[in-house]
Design an enzyme around this catalytic site. Structure first.
Site, PDB file in Angstrom:
ATOM      1  N   LYS A  22       0.853  -1.195   0.000  1.00 36.19           N
ATOM      2  CA  LYS A  22       0.000   0.000   0.000  1.00 36.19           C
ATOM      3  C   LYS A  22       0.882   1.235   0.000  1.00 36.19           C
ATOM      4  O   LYS A  22       1.144   1.821   1.057  1.00 36.19           O
ATOM      5  CB  LYS A  22      -0.893   0.006   1.237  1.00 36.19           C
ATOM      6  N   SER A  27      -7.274  -4.722   7.191  1.00 42.25           N
ATOM      7  CA  SER A  27      -6.798  -6.090   7.453  1.00 42.25           C
ATOM      8  C   SER A  27      -5.473  -6.070   8.193  1.00 42.25           C
ATOM      9  O   SER A  27      -4.425  -6.263   7.582  1.00 42.25           O
ATOM     10  CB  SER A  27      -6.652  -6.824   6.109  1.00 42.25           C
ATOM     11  N   ALA A  70      -2.584  -7.588   9.947  1.00 46.40           N
ATOM     12  CA  ALA A  70      -2.045  -8.941   9.767  1.00 46.40           C
ATOM     13  C   ALA A  70      -2.382  -9.850  10.942  1.00 46.40           C
ATOM     14  O   ALA A  70      -2.884 -10.964  10.774  1.00 46.40           O
ATOM     15  CB  ALA A  70      -0.532  -8.841   9.559  1.00 46.40           C
ATOM     16  N   LYS A  91      -4.525   6.349   2.485  1.00 46.07           N
ATOM     17  CA  LYS A  91      -5.047   6.241   3.861  1.00 46.07           C
ATOM     18  C   LYS A  91      -3.909   6.210   4.865  1.00 46.07           C
ATOM     19  O   LYS A  91      -4.067   6.615   6.017  1.00 46.07           O
ATOM     20  CB  LYS A  91      -5.981   5.044   3.998  1.00 46.07           C
ATOM     21  N   ARG A 141       0.920   0.926  12.082  1.00 46.95           N
ATOM     22  CA  ARG A 141       2.251   1.519  12.176  1.00 46.95           C
ATOM     23  C   ARG A 141       2.227   2.976  11.751  1.00 46.95           C
ATOM     24  O   ARG A 141       2.917   3.803  12.317  1.00 46.95           O
ATOM     25  CB  ARG A 141       3.241   0.722  11.320  1.00 46.95           C
ATOM     26  N   ASN A 142       1.415   3.285  10.778  1.00 52.58           N
ATOM     27  CA  ASN A 142       1.350   4.681  10.329  1.00 52.58           C
ATOM     28  C   ASN A 142       0.753   5.573  11.418  1.00 52.58           C
ATOM     29  O   ASN A 142       1.255   6.673  11.676  1.00 52.58           O
ATOM     30  CB  ASN A 142       0.529   4.778   9.042  1.00 52.58           C
ATOM     31  N   VAL A 201       7.614  -1.572   8.302  1.00 49.01           N
ATOM     32  CA  VAL A 201       7.444  -0.435   7.392  1.00 49.01           C
ATOM     33  C   VAL A 201       6.178   0.362   7.713  1.00 49.01           C
ATOM     34  O   VAL A 201       5.155  -0.204   8.094  1.00 49.01           O
ATOM     35  CB  VAL A 201       7.408  -0.927   5.926  1.00 49.01           C
TER      36      VAL A 201
HETATM   37  N1  NAI Z   1       1.034  -5.430   8.170  1.00 47.00           N
HETATM   38  C1  NAI Z   1      -0.196  -5.293   7.772  1.00 47.00           C
HETATM   39  O1  NAI Z   1      -1.149  -5.436   8.548  1.00 47.00           O
HETATM   40  C2  NAI Z   1      -0.480  -4.960   6.377  1.00 47.00           C
HETATM   41  C3  NAI Z   1       0.507  -4.555   5.501  1.00 47.00           C
HETATM   42  N2  NAI Z   1       0.212  -4.256   4.228  1.00 47.00           N
HETATM   43  C4  NAI Z   1       1.223  -3.826   3.300  1.00 47.00           C
HETATM   44  O2  NAI Z   1       2.080  -4.906   2.987  1.00 47.00           O
HETATM   45  C5  NAI Z   1       3.366  -4.428   2.692  1.00 47.00           C
HETATM   46  C6  NAI Z   1       4.327  -5.156   3.568  1.00 47.00           C
HETATM   47  O3  NAI Z   1       4.000  -4.841   4.886  1.00 47.00           O
HETATM   48  P1  NAI Z   1       4.579  -5.631   6.110  1.00 47.00           P
HETATM   49  O4  NAI Z   1       4.789  -7.036   5.797  1.00 47.00           O
HETATM   50  O5  NAI Z   1       3.725  -5.328   7.235  1.00 47.00           O
HETATM   51  O6  NAI Z   1       5.984  -4.913   6.264  1.00 47.00           O
HETATM   52  P2  NAI Z   1       7.218  -5.404   7.107  1.00 47.00           P
HETATM   53  O7  NAI Z   1       8.077  -4.246   7.298  1.00 47.00           O
HETATM   54  O8  NAI Z   1       6.774  -6.119   8.283  1.00 47.00           O
HETATM   55  O9  NAI Z   1       7.912  -6.429   6.154  1.00 47.00           O
HETATM   56  C7  NAI Z   1       8.540  -6.025   4.989  1.00 47.00           C
HETATM   57  C8  NAI Z   1       9.170  -7.229   4.338  1.00 47.00           C
HETATM   58  O10 NAI Z   1       9.791  -6.780   3.167  1.00 47.00           O
HETATM   59  C9  NAI Z   1      11.101  -7.317   3.131  1.00 47.00           C
HETATM   60  N3  NAI Z   1      11.985  -6.417   2.408  1.00 47.00           N
HETATM   61  C10 NAI Z   1      12.555  -5.295   2.856  1.00 47.00           C
HETATM   62  N4  NAI Z   1      13.340  -4.795   1.913  1.00 47.00           N
HETATM   63  C11 NAI Z   1      13.270  -5.615   0.859  1.00 47.00           C
HETATM   64  C12 NAI Z   1      13.877  -5.623  -0.393  1.00 47.00           C
HETATM   65  N5  NAI Z   1      14.732  -4.696  -0.797  1.00 47.00           N
HETATM   66  N6  NAI Z   1      13.571  -6.634  -1.228  1.00 47.00           N
HETATM   67  C13 NAI Z   1      12.740  -7.592  -0.854  1.00 47.00           C
HETATM   68  N7  NAI Z   1      12.147  -7.626   0.348  1.00 47.00           N
HETATM   69  C14 NAI Z   1      12.413  -6.649   1.191  1.00 47.00           C
HETATM   70  C15 NAI Z   1      11.514  -7.458   4.562  1.00 47.00           C
HETATM   71  O11 NAI Z   1      12.521  -8.412   4.674  1.00 47.00           O
HETATM   72  C16 NAI Z   1      10.240  -7.875   5.202  1.00 47.00           C
HETATM   73  O12 NAI Z   1      10.115  -9.256   5.099  1.00 47.00           O
HETATM   74  C17 NAI Z   1       3.327  -2.942   2.957  1.00 47.00           C
HETATM   75  O13 NAI Z   1       3.159  -2.265   1.757  1.00 47.00           O
HETATM   76  C18 NAI Z   1       2.122  -2.748   3.822  1.00 47.00           C
HETATM   77  O14 NAI Z   1       1.558  -1.477   3.637  1.00 47.00           O
HETATM   78  C19 NAI Z   1      -1.056  -4.390   3.803  1.00 47.00           C
HETATM   79  C20 NAI Z   1      -2.071  -4.788   4.603  1.00 47.00           C
HETATM   80  C21 NAI Z   1      -1.855  -5.090   5.972  1.00 47.00           C
HETATM   81  O1  13P Z   2      -2.970  -1.387   6.068  1.00 45.80           O
HETATM   82  C1  13P Z   2      -3.013  -1.902   7.152  1.00 45.80           C
HETATM   83  C2  13P Z   2      -4.194  -2.621   7.631  1.00 45.80           C
HETATM   84  O2  13P Z   2      -5.201  -2.625   6.674  1.00 45.80           O
HETATM   85  C3  13P Z   2      -1.873  -1.807   8.050  1.00 45.80           C
HETATM   86  O3  13P Z   2      -1.684  -0.509   8.367  1.00 45.80           O
HETATM   87  P1  13P Z   2      -0.286  -0.018   8.863  1.00 45.80           P
HETATM   88  O4  13P Z   2       0.667  -0.225   7.725  1.00 45.80           O
HETATM   89  O5  13P Z   2      -0.461   1.395   9.231  1.00 45.80           O
HETATM   90  O6  13P Z   2       0.086  -0.868  10.031  1.00 45.80           O
END
Ligand code: NAI
Ligand code: 13P
Length: 899
Positions: free
Chosen positions: A122, A155, A157, A208, A275-276, A299
């Protein structure tokens, strides 16, 4: 068009790229559904620890993953491994996506063997301000981008792993891919809603995050408990900003009202799990951004996206003051207190304003091969006219085969765009070039978009020239350039609009022509402004003379292949959101109309302020008949379409209450008094229908019934007291008499289904069938006045009493009062003879009922506790939630969720 290879029903092989917070949780979610899941982690330690313990070192350290999830890495999987996958799911932060996709591209070069590609990030890429769609197109090609699917929505995680009921948007330009993704993810606690607006969903997810930072800032600054007003303001104004940016970009405004938009915005703006939000909160508490990022451990996409948003709002020329303040706090050292103070010091402005310029999505779609170069050229004229760029207009007109009458999805021509935006010079050039001054959009004729006398003069001149050329009389007999104002009649019934009363001059009578009215329609420039109350079931479709809402307010599948501008006139409700102008609805009032301050207030929220379409339900018809369509033959005279006549030989439906006898009566008239009723007999033209009491009942506004010498059917709204036309109604106001089938009882607790009126081809039950289901029986009563309701005590009103029989509800309809305390009415000769059951007043004033074990066992299919359980709608409170809510909450297997 590229599509992914066929997906197995289960046991898909899924590679999740990114073993962070979300990637890990989605691995668990999919592993839970028997898919074979591989989680790519970049850290050797994570891979080894995971495969040894089924636990993730960093995320969910105490959770044991399903056995069908294993970790791979740290090297990026090779092409052979990628090609053995059915699904690739990217859970990598947006900023790292380009790099990884570039590396993976060779493995994705065979478009016939593409795995299902799913993206959950996102954010917007810093530096390029690109959406993920563009990153995919840049790295892997347009075909891959078109086949990509995006998941977004509220959502967190960890809550998915906890199996909390969760819903998300699943969108793709390729519908089949969205369906496959939804099928892959769907679980009892995880519901997917599919859609076709990836640009809107991507923007929603990215934007958002910026507003979540803003909401966090406010809570950090003022304390979460005491700043609810401020948070609500940020959420609501954030939604307005998101929608404004999105529509300027080319997305559908409706997308921002969905799960990916307001759903996720609400979630992340109000929870410290975000996190945001946390970044903003800590900023509000006085921490520096560097410290926060260094210690966040995951992130927060909004931090980087804020930079791109700033560029975007400048490019698009839209206002996004909250997003801009977030940027200034993040990157220009502004304090959160100053940011809030500045926001509050902004001058008052309109609450809802959607952008009307700038459509980067158009370029993107062109890039994806979804807009033809020709349509881009044509839209260049349209856009230049909209923006008043005279040089660009002249350049576009100089090109060969330019279609001057090209329309967008609302039917707006370049001329209308120039008029709307007050570009007098452009209007002149277009009219000189031969633009048609009578070519209307779905919102009206060109002159309805301006009050500028200069432009109106040019239009009048061009129109008279045009009418000399064409010499075709107007369909309804009006002079096309007759702009004289007509006085509204004093007591004209207003259109039953949920948007409130329209200005009085919207419903005036048409002018007299040679002593008679040429038709019962107002002139076209007025008709075109009146919402069609038959929409979306209007039989005339785009040709309807009344106003149909612009297509973009009705979500639909994105067309594939894309419908170019060249084809738009043939497809008046082009379902695409992108290649068309952002909405500018409603148009400014025409010169002779009431000032805008008299325009109807909006009753419902609409991001554009556009009128909400009329709801369907038992609304009384107003006196205007449906106008029909311009240029099509008039409606055949006679009553409104009827369903096939009642067939007495068809098997009677059994009465659910066990009453004997056919239902409805197998022989004999539905209305035994019909033969005596003056309304139901042929009458001379212009005769006024009168009831037995001599009172006038329903005027003969429309002559079609009279001319056809056919009796109009009785007004179906009158017996319900819902006829808005009162004495003027052209359908006779009569109460159905004995012999009408008894009321269908409630069926909330089993029992035979209520007999339903059959549906005609147009989706409506025939009047006679509807009448057959009205709740009437043979109990005497009176009406107070005409069309009024009876007194609670049954007293007869003084004015114009009608000796109609008024039905009193019987005990069967209030089963909670059942038992031996009352004598139910019995049925005699198709009617009811009332027993000594309760009166309606008694029933309505009865105390809140309690159900005993015996009666509840008998009445409900479910096993209700033997104790006395308070009921709502016949079910215990715990079971009386709306169906979908209840079923989600209880994960009940015997309820189908269909919402
Ligand atoms: N955590 C949540 O609840 C949600 C997250 N998202 C979106 O999903 C995406 C990932 O979020 P999270 O997993 O929570 O982030 P996170 O920070 O927990 O994980 C990021 C992942 O990306 C990997 N990464 C970092 N740099 C990299 C690179 N150069 N190449 C490949 N992999 C790399 C890291 O090793 C890590 O596994 C974000 O865009 C976030 O907005 C969407 C919905 C929910
Ligand atoms: O997008 C998310 C849940 O839908 C997670 O939000 P944050 O990246 O702000 O934690």
């Amino acid at each position: 068009m590229a599509t992914s290879k066929a997906q197995p029903d289960s046991n898909s092989r899924v590679l999740i790229l990114g073993a962070g917070n979300f990637g890990s949780c989605l691995a668990e979610h999919l592993g839970d559904s028997d898919h074979r899941v591989f989680l790519w982690a970049r850290e050797q330690s994570v891979v080894e620890h995971f495969n040894a313990t089924r636990k993730h070192l960093k995320y969910l350290p105490s959770h044991t993953f399903s056995s069908n999830v294993s970790a791979v890495g740290p090297a990026l999987p090779d092409a052979a491994f990628i090609n053995s996958m059915d699904v690739l799911l990217f859970a990598i932060p947006t900023q790292f996506l380009r790099d990884n996709l570039t590396k993976l591209q060779p493995a994705l070069s065979d478009k016939t063997k593409l795995p299902l590609l799913i993206f959950v990030n996102k954010g917007i890429e810093i530096g390029t301000d690109a959406l993920t769609l563009e990153i995919i197109a840049d790295t892997c090609g347009a075909d891959v981008a078109k086949a990509a699917t995006f998941i977004s929505g509220p959502s967190f995680a960890k809550e998915i792993v906890l199996r909390r009921p969760t819903s998300v948007s699943v969108v793709s330009f390729t519908e089949a891919e969205a369906d496959k993704t939804a099928a892959l993810f769907h679980q009892p606690h995880f519901r997917c809603y599919t859609g076709s607006d990836p640009v809107g969903v991507e923007l929603s997810g990215a934007l958002k995050n910026v507003y979540a930072i803003a909401a966090g800032m406010s809570d950090g600054l003022y304390g979460k408990e005491d700043s609810n007003n401020t948070r609500a303001m940020i959420i609501t104004r954030g939604l307005a900003e998101m929608t404004c940016i999105g529509t300027a970009y080319g997305a559908s405004p409706l997308t921002f009202l969905g799960l990916a938009g307001v759903g996720d915005l609400f979630l992340t703006c109000s929870s410290s799990s975000s996190r945001n939000y946390t970044v903003g909160y800590r900023l509000g508490q006085g921490e520096t951004l560097d410290t926060i990022i260094a210690t966040l451990g995951s992130v927060a996409e909004g931090v980087s996206t804020a930079k791109s948003v700033r560029n975007l709002v400048t490019q698009l020329g839209v206002q996004a003051p909250i997003a801009e303040r977030v940027y200034e706090v993040l990157y220009e050292g502004k304090s959160t207190g100053d940011a809030v103070a500045e926001l509050m010091a902004l001058p008052p402005s309109r609450e809802i304003e959607l952008a009307t310029i700038g459509r980067p999505a158009e370029k993107l779609l062109h890039r994806l091969g979804m807009i033809s170069p020709a349509s881009l050229m044509v839209s260049a004229l349209w856009k230049a006219c909209s923006q008043g760029d005279l040089d660009a207009v002249n350049a576009a007109l100089a090109a060969q085969n330019v279609d001057l009458e090209i329309k967008d999805h609302t039917g707006s021509t370049p001329l209308i765009e120039a008029i709307k935006n007050g570009h007098t010079e452009v209007v002149k050039v277009l009219l000189d070039k031969g633009a048609d001054p009578t070519n209307a959009s779905s919102q009206g004729l060109p002159e309805t978009f301006t009050s500028d006398q200069g432009i109106l003069g040019m239009l009048n001149f061009a129109r008279s020239k045009h009418s000399q050329d064409t010499a075709a009389p107007q369909e309804n007999g009006y002079e096309a350039n007759d702009t004289s104002a007509y006085a509204p009649p004093a007591n004209y019934p207003f259109y039953p609009s949920i948007n409130g009363a329209p200005p009085p001059d919207m419903f005036y009578a048409p002018p007299m022509v040679n002593g008679h009215r040429p038709s019962n329609m107002p002139p076209p420039e007025v008709t075109g402004r009146i919402p069609c109350r038959y929409y979306p079931a209007c039989r005339y479709g785009a040709a309807c003379a009344y106003q149909h809402p612009p297509a973009q307010y009705y979500p639909g599948q994105h067309p594939a292949p894309f419908t170019s501008y060249d084809q738009m006139p043939q497809q008046p409700y082009a379902p695409t959101y992108y290649p068309v102008s952002p909405p500018s609805f409603p148009p400014p009032p025409p010169l002779q109309m009431a000032p805008s301050s008299e325009m109807p207030p909006q009753g419902h929220f609409s991001p554009t302020g556009a009128p909400v379409p009329m709801p369907y339900g038992p609304m009384s018809p107003v006196m205007y008949s449906h106008p029909g369509q311009i240029g099509l033959p008039p409606l055949p005279a006679g009553p409104t379409p009827q369903s096939p006549p009642f067939n007495p030989s068809s098997p009677p439906a059994s009465h659910p209450n066990g009453h004997v006898g056919p239902f409805p009566p197998s022989n004999g008239p539905i209305y035994p008094d019909a033969a005596r009723s003056p309304q139901l007999n042929p009458q001379p033209d212009a005769a006024v229908s009168r009831g037995p009491d001599g009172a006038r009942r329903g005027g003969l506004r429309r002559g079609s019934f009279v001319r056809a010498k056919q009796p109009p059917p009785p007004c179906i709204f009158f017996p319900m007291g819902r006829c808005k036309n009162g004495d003027e109604c052209r359908f006779p106001h009569i109460m159905p008499q004995d012999g009408v089938p008894p009321p269908a009882p409630f069926h909330s607790r089993g029992g035979a289904p209520r007999p339903r009126a059959s549906i005609n081809g147009n989706g409506y039950a025939a009047l006679d069938e509807k009448m057959a289901h009205l709740s009437l029986n043979g109990h005497s009563g009176s009406l107070r006045g005409r069309g009024g309701r009876p007194n609670a005590n049954g007293h007869v009103g003084k004015r114009a009493p009608i000796p109609m029989k008024q039905r009193v509800p019987n005990a069967d309809e209030f089963p909670v009062l059942g038992g031996g305390s009352t004598t139910p009415p019995t049925r005699v000769n198709g009617g009811f003879v009332n027993g000594n059951g309760p009166t309606a007043a008694q029933v309505l004033q009865a105390p809140r009922p309690f159900r005993t074990n015996a009666s509840s066992q008998a009445a409900t299919p479910r096993n209700i506790s033997p104790e006395r359980v308070p009921e709502t709608n016949g079910l215990p409170a715990s079971e009386s939630l709306p169906l979908s809510f209840a079923s989600v909450a209880t994960a009940s297997t015997d309820v189908t969720v269909s919402a």
